[in-house]
Scaffold this motif. Structure first.
Motif, PDB file in Angstrom:
ATOM      1  N   PRO A 110      41.892 -15.597 -17.086  1.00 54.62           N
ATOM      2  CA  PRO A 110      42.610 -14.710 -16.165  1.00 54.62           C
ATOM      3  C   PRO A 110      44.119 -14.946 -16.224  1.00 54.62           C
ATOM      4  N   TRP A 111      44.894 -13.886 -16.110  1.00 48.11           N
ATOM      5  CA  TRP A 111      46.341 -13.990 -16.223  1.00 48.11           C
ATOM      6  C   TRP A 111      46.964 -14.787 -15.078  1.00 48.11           C
ATOM      7  N   TYR A 112      46.277 -14.828 -13.936  1.00 46.79           N
ATOM      8  CA  TYR A 112      46.834 -15.443 -12.740  1.00 46.79           C
ATOM      9  C   TYR A 112      46.525 -16.936 -12.623  1.00 46.79           C
ATOM     10  N   LEU A 113      45.837 -17.511 -13.613  1.00 45.95           N
ATOM     11  CA  LEU A 113      45.510 -18.932 -13.549  1.00 45.95           C
ATOM     12  C   LEU A 113      46.364 -19.694 -14.555  1.00 45.95           C
ATOM     13  N   PRO A 114      47.420 -20.368 -14.112  1.00 42.90           N
ATOM     14  CA  PRO A 114      48.259 -21.131 -15.043  1.00 42.90           C
ATOM     15  C   PRO A 114      47.494 -22.343 -15.573  1.00 42.90           C
ATOM     16  N   ALA A 115      47.842 -22.775 -16.768  1.00 40.75           N
ATOM     17  CA  ALA A 115      47.133 -23.888 -17.400  1.00 40.75           C
ATOM     18  C   ALA A 115      47.181 -25.154 -16.550  1.00 40.75           C
ATOM     19  N   GLU A 116      48.243 -25.312 -15.760  1.00 37.70           N
ATOM     20  CA  GLU A 116      48.368 -26.511 -14.921  1.00 37.70           C
ATOM     21  C   GLU A 116      47.281 -26.590 -13.857  1.00 37.70           C
ATOM     22  N   PHE A 117      46.599 -25.463 -13.592  1.00 37.12           N
ATOM     23  CA  PHE A 117      45.530 -25.425 -12.599  1.00 37.12           C
ATOM     24  C   PHE A 117      44.141 -25.361 -13.245  1.00 37.12           C
ATOM     25  N   ASP A 118      44.061 -25.678 -14.532  1.00 38.39           N
ATOM     26  CA  ASP A 118      42.763 -25.632 -15.213  1.00 38.39           C
ATOM     27  C   ASP A 118      41.749 -26.609 -14.635  1.00 38.39           C
ATOM     28  N   TRP A 119      42.227 -27.629 -13.933  1.00 38.33           N
ATOM     29  CA  TRP A 119      41.299 -28.575 -13.308  1.00 38.33           C
ATOM     30  C   TRP A 119      40.360 -27.886 -12.316  1.00 38.33           C
ATOM     31  N   LEU A 120      40.780 -26.724 -11.796  1.00 43.91           N
ATOM     32  CA  LEU A 120      39.931 -25.984 -10.858  1.00 43.91           C
ATOM     33  C   LEU A 120      38.627 -25.520 -11.508  1.00 43.91           C
ATOM     34  N   VAL A 121      38.626 -25.365 -12.821  1.00 40.84           N
ATOM     35  CA  VAL A 121      37.427 -24.893 -13.523  1.00 40.84           C
ATOM     36  C   VAL A 121      36.903 -25.957 -14.495  1.00 40.84           C
ATOM     37  N   GLY A 122      37.286 -27.205 -14.270  1.00 42.81           N
ATOM     38  CA  GLY A 122      36.755 -28.297 -15.075  1.00 42.81           C
ATOM     39  C   GLY A 122      37.287 -28.353 -16.482  1.00 42.81           C
ATOM     40  N   GLU A 176      33.295 -28.936 -24.502  1.00 45.04           N
ATOM     41  CA  GLU A 176      33.692 -27.587 -24.115  1.00 45.04           C
ATOM     42  C   GLU A 176      32.933 -27.179 -22.854  1.00 45.04           C
ATOM     43  N   HIS A 177      33.692 -26.794 -21.828  1.00 45.17           N
ATOM     44  CA  HIS A 177      33.101 -26.400 -20.553  1.00 45.17           C
ATOM     45  C   HIS A 177      33.071 -24.880 -20.448  1.00 45.17           C
ATOM     46  N   LYS A 178      31.898 -24.335 -20.162  1.00 44.18           N
ATOM     47  CA  LYS A 178      31.780 -22.886 -20.027  1.00 44.18           C
ATOM     48  C   LYS A 178      32.360 -22.432 -18.688  1.00 44.18           C
ATOM     49  N   VAL A 179      33.307 -21.530 -18.760  1.00 45.04           N
ATOM     50  CA  VAL A 179      33.932 -20.999 -17.552  1.00 45.04           C
ATOM     51  C   VAL A 179      33.394 -19.594 -17.332  1.00 45.04           C
ATOM     52  N   PHE A 180      32.445 -19.480 -16.412  1.00 44.47           N
ATOM     53  CA  PHE A 180      31.819 -18.192 -16.117  1.00 44.47           C
ATOM     54  C   PHE A 180      32.770 -17.293 -15.322  1.00 44.47           C
ATOM     55  N   ALA A 181      32.532 -15.998 -15.398  1.00 47.05           N
ATOM     56  CA  ALA A 181      33.425 -15.033 -14.750  1.00 47.05           C
ATOM     57  C   ALA A 181      33.582 -15.310 -13.263  1.00 47.05           C
ATOM     58  N   GLU A 182      32.492 -15.674 -12.583  1.00 44.10           N
ATOM     59  CA  GLU A 182      32.574 -15.885 -11.144  1.00 44.10           C
ATOM     60  C   GLU A 182      33.449 -17.086 -10.779  1.00 44.10           C
ATOM     61  N   THR A 189      38.211 -39.590 -15.769  1.00 38.25           N
ATOM     62  CA  THR A 189      38.296 -38.288 -16.411  1.00 38.25           C
ATOM     63  C   THR A 189      37.253 -37.395 -15.746  1.00 38.25           C
ATOM     64  N   PHE A 190      37.076 -36.178 -16.246  1.00 39.41           N
ATOM     65  CA  PHE A 190      36.072 -35.292 -15.677  1.00 39.41           C
ATOM     66  C   PHE A 190      34.677 -35.911 -15.844  1.00 39.41           C
ATOM     67  N   GLU A 191      33.808 -35.675 -14.866  1.00 38.71           N
ATOM     68  CA  GLU A 191      32.465 -36.251 -14.897  1.00 38.71           C
ATOM     69  C   GLU A 191      31.622 -35.707 -16.041  1.00 38.71           C
ATOM     70  N   SER A 192      32.050 -34.600 -16.644  1.00 35.99           N
ATOM     71  CA  SER A 192      31.317 -34.015 -17.764  1.00 35.99           C
ATOM     72  C   SER A 192      31.773 -34.573 -19.109  1.00 35.99           C
ATOM     73  N   ASN A 193      32.669 -35.555 -19.076  1.00 35.17           N
ATOM     74  CA  ASN A 193      33.130 -36.187 -20.316  1.00 35.17           C
ATOM     75  C   ASN A 193      33.632 -37.575 -19.976  1.00 35.17           C
ATOM     76  N   ILE A 194      32.701 -38.443 -19.649  1.00 30.79           N
ATOM     77  CA  ILE A 194      33.050 -39.809 -19.270  1.00 30.79           C
ATOM     78  C   ILE A 194      31.904 -40.722 -19.677  1.00 30.79           C
ATOM     79  N   SER A 195      32.235 -41.966 -19.941  1.00 29.83           N
ATOM     80  CA  SER A 195      31.209 -42.935 -20.329  1.00 29.83           C
ATOM     81  C   SER A 195      31.608 -44.322 -19.841  1.00 29.83           C
TER      82      SER A 195
END
Length: 247
Positions: free
Chosen positions: A128-140, A214-220, A156-162
């Motif tokens: 989306p045009w309104y989501l700056p890269a600095e806020f990508d943490w909102l979608v993991g 790679e985290h899937k970012v669904f439309a919703e 780090t994100f829980e989907s990429n940690i060990s």
């Protein structure tokens, strides 16, 4: 070095994404990779997963007795694991083929007790045009300037940690009171565990941006209302975490 990757799942609606996540881990270039699938109380999901992966040599499956939430489910996976290292990936993510190899490389080359990697976004409906890269943490998704390679972070994100399995279990795993559970989409379980890691071992999570998921970012998830709600929930989670584990 044997690495056990825990994949927690709970909903039939996400089964196709979960299947792809498990397949991506099963196809890692690192030979000693074990996949631990833990279904959070849904026997229909477990039965379908068993039919699909039950004969796979490197996949083990378990179903919780009732719904326990993602934090308890991940910890259960670590308890069932047999690897020297236990890694975590979400059921809506896909691991790069070199992901586990890159995590293992840092353990071999350093004295790390925890290693995490980079989250890239797979924007299924376009970015989306309104989501700056600095806020990508909102979608993991890892945002610009997150960390330097080799830097020790709280988490780090829980989907990429060990973690080394010994350290993770010594810490008691994720706090079952934190993290998504049912209709509660709270977070901060990773930050809280990272705070305990620092307190107990004086160490952090080593960041390796070459270990990619790679985290899937669904439309919703890019709907403005969802993003605002997610930001608010993150704030609530951080405040809750600070009360439990102040730094």
């Amino acid at each position: 070095m044997k690495v056990s990757v825990v994949v927690a799942t709970h909903a039939m609606a996400r089964f196709d994404e979960f299947r792809e996540a498990v397949e991506s881990v099963s196809e890692q270039t690192h030979d000693e990779t074990e996949v631990i699938v833990v279904v959070d109380g849904d026997e229909a999901v477990y039965d379908r997963a068993l039919a699909l992966f039950g004969d796979a040599e490197n996949v083990r499956l378990y179903c919780n007795d009732g719904t326990r939430g993602v934090s308890a489910t991940r910890t259960r996976g670590a308890e069932l694991a047999s690897g020297d290292v236990v890694a975590f990936i979400d059921d809506d993510a896909v691991a790069d083929p070199e992901w586990v190899a890159e995590l293992a490389r840092i353990y071999r080359e350093t004295d790390a007790v925890a290693v995490g990697g980079r989250m890239d976004g797979k924007w299924l409906a376009g970015r989306p045009w309104y989501l700056p890269a600095e806020f990508d943490w909102l979608v993991g998704v890892t945002y610009p300037g997150f960390a330097e390679a080799g830097e020790e972070l709280r988490n780090t994100f829980e989907s990429n940690i060990s973690f080394t399995r010994e350290v993770f279990l010594d810490l008691g795993g994720y706090d079952p009171e934190l993290g998504p559970h049912g209709d509660d989409y709270s977070h901060s379980e990773g930050a809280e565990l990272g705070a305990r890691l620092r307190a107990a071992y004086g160490r952090g999570v080593v960041y390796n941006p070459d270990a990619v998921v790679e985290h899937k970012v669904f439309a919703e998830r890019t709907d403005v209302t969802h993003l605002l709600t997610r930001a608010f929930q993150q704030g609530v989670s951080k405040r809750r975490m600070e009360r439990q584990a102040p730094e």
